[in-house]
Design an enzyme around this catalytic site. Structure first.
Site, PDB file in Angstrom:
ATOM      1  N   ASP A  45       0.844  -1.189   0.000  1.00  0.00           N
ATOM      2  CA  ASP A  45       0.000   0.000   0.000  1.00  0.00           C
ATOM      3  C   ASP A  45       0.884   1.247   0.000  1.00  0.00           C
ATOM      4  O   ASP A  45       1.576   1.525   0.979  1.00  0.00           O
ATOM      5  CB  ASP A  45      -0.902   0.012   1.245  1.00  0.00           C
ATOM      6  CG  ASP A  45      -1.866   1.186   1.227  1.00  0.00           C
ATOM      7  OD1 ASP A  45      -2.950   1.044   0.625  1.00  0.00           O
ATOM      8  OD2 ASP A  45      -1.518   2.249   1.791  1.00  0.00           O
ATOM      9  N   TYR A  50       3.141   9.769  -0.352  1.00  0.00           N
ATOM     10  CA  TYR A  50       4.257   9.213   0.419  1.00  0.00           C
ATOM     11  C   TYR A  50       5.607   9.433  -0.275  1.00  0.00           C
ATOM     12  O   TYR A  50       6.653   9.218   0.334  1.00  0.00           O
ATOM     13  CB  TYR A  50       4.081   7.708   0.680  1.00  0.00           C
ATOM     14  CG  TYR A  50       2.767   7.306   1.329  1.00  0.00           C
ATOM     15  CD1 TYR A  50       1.958   8.236   1.967  1.00  0.00           C
ATOM     16  CD2 TYR A  50       2.323   5.992   1.301  1.00  0.00           C
ATOM     17  CE1 TYR A  50       0.753   7.881   2.536  1.00  0.00           C
ATOM     18  CE2 TYR A  50       1.121   5.617   1.880  1.00  0.00           C
ATOM     19  CZ  TYR A  50       0.335   6.569   2.483  1.00  0.00           C
ATOM     20  OH  TYR A  50      -0.865   6.200   3.051  1.00  0.00           O
ATOM     21  N   LYS A  75      -2.625   5.945  -4.457  1.00  0.00           N
ATOM     22  CA  LYS A  75      -3.737   6.865  -4.148  1.00  0.00           C
ATOM     23  C   LYS A  75      -3.525   8.230  -4.798  1.00  0.00           C
ATOM     24  O   LYS A  75      -2.375   8.684  -4.939  1.00  0.00           O
ATOM     25  CB  LYS A  75      -3.851   7.059  -2.628  1.00  0.00           C
ATOM     26  CG  LYS A  75      -3.761   5.776  -1.833  1.00  0.00           C
ATOM     27  CD  LYS A  75      -4.017   5.972  -0.352  1.00  0.00           C
ATOM     28  CE  LYS A  75      -3.695   4.701   0.422  1.00  0.00           C
ATOM     29  NZ  LYS A  75      -2.275   4.586   0.830  1.00  0.00           N
ATOM     30  N   HIS A 108      -7.469   9.578  -2.008  1.00  0.00           N
ATOM     31  CA  HIS A 108      -6.827   9.499  -0.684  1.00  0.00           C
ATOM     32  C   HIS A 108      -7.698  10.115   0.426  1.00  0.00           C
ATOM     33  O   HIS A 108      -7.808   9.562   1.513  1.00  0.00           O
ATOM     34  CB  HIS A 108      -5.459  10.199  -0.746  1.00  0.00           C
ATOM     35  CG  HIS A 108      -4.459   9.701   0.247  1.00  0.00           C
ATOM     36  ND1 HIS A 108      -3.116   9.621  -0.030  1.00  0.00           N
ATOM     37  CD2 HIS A 108      -4.605   9.256   1.510  1.00  0.00           C
ATOM     38  CE1 HIS A 108      -2.474   9.158   1.039  1.00  0.00           C
ATOM     39  NE2 HIS A 108      -3.363   8.937   1.990  1.00  0.00           N
TER      40      HIS A 108
HETATM   41  P1  NDP Z   1       1.021   1.263  11.850  1.00  0.00           P
HETATM   42  O1  NDP Z   1      -0.146   1.119  12.762  1.00  0.00           O
HETATM   43  O2  NDP Z   1       1.258   0.246  10.812  1.00  0.00           O
HETATM   44  O3  NDP Z   1       2.309   1.386  12.796  1.00  0.00           O
HETATM   45  C1  NDP Z   1       3.594   1.597  12.272  1.00  0.00           C
HETATM   46  C2  NDP Z   1       4.522   1.970  13.456  1.00  0.00           C
HETATM   47  O4  NDP Z   1       4.544   0.889  14.402  1.00  0.00           O
HETATM   48  C3  NDP Z   1       5.931   2.228  13.042  1.00  0.00           C
HETATM   49  O5  NDP Z   1       6.418   3.250  13.887  1.00  0.00           O
HETATM   50  C4  NDP Z   1       6.658   0.908  13.327  1.00  0.00           C
HETATM   51  O6  NDP Z   1       7.983   1.175  13.683  1.00  0.00           O
HETATM   52  C5  NDP Z   1       5.874   0.361  14.510  1.00  0.00           C
HETATM   53  N1  NDP Z   1       5.722  -1.096  14.485  1.00  0.00           N
HETATM   54  C6  NDP Z   1       5.384  -1.872  13.419  1.00  0.00           C
HETATM   55  N2  NDP Z   1       5.293  -3.156  13.784  1.00  0.00           N
HETATM   56  C7  NDP Z   1       5.599  -3.214  15.106  1.00  0.00           C
HETATM   57  C8  NDP Z   1       5.682  -4.266  16.041  1.00  0.00           C
HETATM   58  N3  NDP Z   1       5.442  -5.522  15.687  1.00  0.00           N
HETATM   59  N4  NDP Z   1       6.007  -3.963  17.323  1.00  0.00           N
HETATM   60  C9  NDP Z   1       6.255  -2.694  17.685  1.00  0.00           C
HETATM   61  N5  NDP Z   1       6.178  -1.643  16.848  1.00  0.00           N
HETATM   62  C10 NDP Z   1       5.858  -1.904  15.562  1.00  0.00           C
HETATM   63  O7  NDP Z   1       0.947   2.730  11.231  1.00  0.00           O
HETATM   64  P2  NDP Z   1       0.955   3.384   9.785  1.00  0.00           P
HETATM   65  O8  NDP Z   1       0.495   4.769   9.995  1.00  0.00           O
HETATM   66  O9  NDP Z   1       2.231   3.165   9.093  1.00  0.00           O
HETATM   67  O10 NDP Z   1      -0.215   2.624   9.005  1.00  0.00           O
HETATM   68  C11 NDP Z   1      -0.004   1.491   8.175  1.00  0.00           C
HETATM   69  C12 NDP Z   1      -0.267   1.831   6.722  1.00  0.00           C
HETATM   70  O11 NDP Z   1      -1.582   2.376   6.557  1.00  0.00           O
HETATM   71  C13 NDP Z   1       0.642   2.938   6.168  1.00  0.00           C
HETATM   72  O12 NDP Z   1       1.957   2.503   5.920  1.00  0.00           O
HETATM   73  C14 NDP Z   1      -0.135   3.330   4.945  1.00  0.00           C
HETATM   74  O13 NDP Z   1       0.059   2.368   3.923  1.00  0.00           O
HETATM   75  C15 NDP Z   1      -1.569   3.278   5.460  1.00  0.00           C
HETATM   76  N6  NDP Z   1      -2.047   4.609   5.917  1.00  0.00           N
HETATM   77  C16 NDP Z   1      -3.035   5.213   5.166  1.00  0.00           C
HETATM   78  C17 NDP Z   1      -3.535   6.438   5.515  1.00  0.00           C
HETATM   79  C18 NDP Z   1      -4.625   7.055   4.700  1.00  0.00           C
HETATM   80  O14 NDP Z   1      -4.983   8.215   4.916  1.00  0.00           O
HETATM   81  N7  NDP Z   1      -5.193   6.344   3.749  1.00  0.00           N
HETATM   82  C19 NDP Z   1      -3.035   7.173   6.695  1.00  0.00           C
HETATM   83  C20 NDP Z   1      -2.015   6.457   7.432  1.00  0.00           C
HETATM   84  C21 NDP Z   1      -1.565   5.218   7.050  1.00  0.00           C
HETATM   85  P3  NDP Z   1       9.256   0.679  12.807  1.00  0.00           P
HETATM   86  O15 NDP Z   1       9.002   1.077  11.378  1.00  0.00           O
HETATM   87  O16 NDP Z   1      10.403   1.394  13.426  1.00  0.00           O
HETATM   88  O17 NDP Z   1       9.300  -0.810  12.976  1.00  0.00           O
END
Ligand code: NDP
Length: 280
Positions: A45, A50, A75, A108
């Site tokens: 995604d 981004y 998006k 988006h």
């Molecule tokens: P997430 O809920 O996926 O959390 C990501 C964060 O959690 C990062 O800081 C990561 O750190 C940490 N993390 C990941 N796995 C673990 C784990 N197993 N244990 C502890 N910490 C963990 O947040 P996102 O906001 O990235 O959402 C996921 C996806 O949703 C995005 O990448 C995007 O594709 C989508 N999205 C869409 C939006 C929209 O408006 N349509 C808005 C926001 C997100 P680290 O990388 O350091 O491991």
């Protein structure tokens, strides 16, 4: 580990688990997505917003994985809602990715206070990209109930998904229920609340009971609601952890305990789509 494929309302299917690349730095995206493919993820995604579509496309082309085994979403960015701009923006996305087609393209944000409140012509424009074969499916993101009703009523075209904020602190039930009522599957963004839900005592207790991690429990909660998730991580060990969510189940009591930590609108981490009016 087999990731289930869920049927979408246009006859296609989507892997229920994917990998999100929001906040993955552009210069690390190809390598990070390659690692995700190696772990087993087949659904990515991304978004023009981004800034890393190029890296996603590079990773797809370099992977050697048959294209029909991958599912790629991007998006439309907020500045391009007018039909002519949306066409140019989609051309740019396809050029960035350098792929023959993508699987899913989303609006988006609805931006109901911009563009004279017109997100309907934007939605109608996306149907052209299905017709010309450059995307298999189209959908929306951050659409509230009224926004969904309106595009469906005025165009007769039903999005395949609505990608909305959802995690244990904010189940987003109203947008979720509206989506499901139209036969629109829900994609839950920030599914672990960007980490904030992982120290919740209820989540930690279930994880300890089941011998799982809090992230696996939170992601499994989404899966059992029937939603699609794509957690993001820059770390291979976490990518692997987040991938292992299809070999255990939560009990009804576990689901209820997680539902109980919903904070309602206060639990939102991102902006309210009814008000959000940001153009990058
Ligand atoms: P997430 O809920 O996926 O959390 C990501 C964060 O959690 C990062 O800081 C990561 O750190 C940490 N993390 C990941 N796995 C673990 C784990 N197993 N244990 C502890 N910490 C963990 O947040 P996102 O906001 O990235 O959402 C996921 C996806 O949703 C995005 O990448 C995007 O594709 C989508 N999205 C869409 C939006 C929209 O408006 N349509 C808005 C926001 C997100 P680290 O990388 O350091 O491991």
């Amino acid at each position: 580990m087999t990731v289930p494929s869920l049927p979408l309302n246009d006859g296609t299917t989507i892997p229920q688990l994917g990998f999100g690349v929001f906040q993955v730095p552009p210069d690390q995206t190809a390598e990070t997505v390659a690692t995700a493919f190696d772990v087993g993820y087949r659904h990515i995604d991304t978004a023009e917003m981004y800034g890393n579509e190029v890296g996603v496309g590079q990773a797809v082309r370099a992977s050697g994985i048959p294209r029909d085994e991958l599912y790629i979403t991007s998006k439309l960015n907020n500045g391009f809602h007018r039909p002519e701009d949306a066409r140019r923006a989609f051309d740019q996305t396809m050029s960035n990715m350098d792929l023959d087609f993508i699987d899913l393209f989303l609006i988006h944000w609805p931006l109901p206070t911009l563009y004279d409140g017109d997100y309907v012509s934007t939605w109608r424009t996306l149907t052209e990209f299905v017709a010309d074969g450059r995307t298999k499916s189209i959908g929306v993101s951050n659409f509230q109930s009224a926004h969904l009703d309106r595009i469906i009523e005025e165009t007769g075209v039903i999005p395949v998904v609505n990608q909305i904020e959802a995690h244990p602190h904010f189940g987003n039930e109203s947008a979720r229920a509206a989506s499901l009522a139209h036969g629109v599957l829900v994609e839950a963004w920030s599914p672990i609340g960007q980490g904030a839900t992982l120290t919740e005592p209820a989540v930690v207790a279930i994880a300890e009971k089941l011998g799982r991690t809090p992230a696996q429990v939170a992601l499994r909660w989404h899966v059992e609601r029937g939603d699609i998730v794509f957690p993001k991580s820059m770390h291979r060990a976490r990518m692997e952890e987040n991938f292992l969510i299809f070999d255990f189940v939560l009990g009804a009591d576990d689901m209820a305990a997680i539902n109980a930590i919903d904070r309602g609108p206060e639990g939102r981490m991102g902006p309210n789509p009814d008000e959000f009016a940001w153009i990058p």
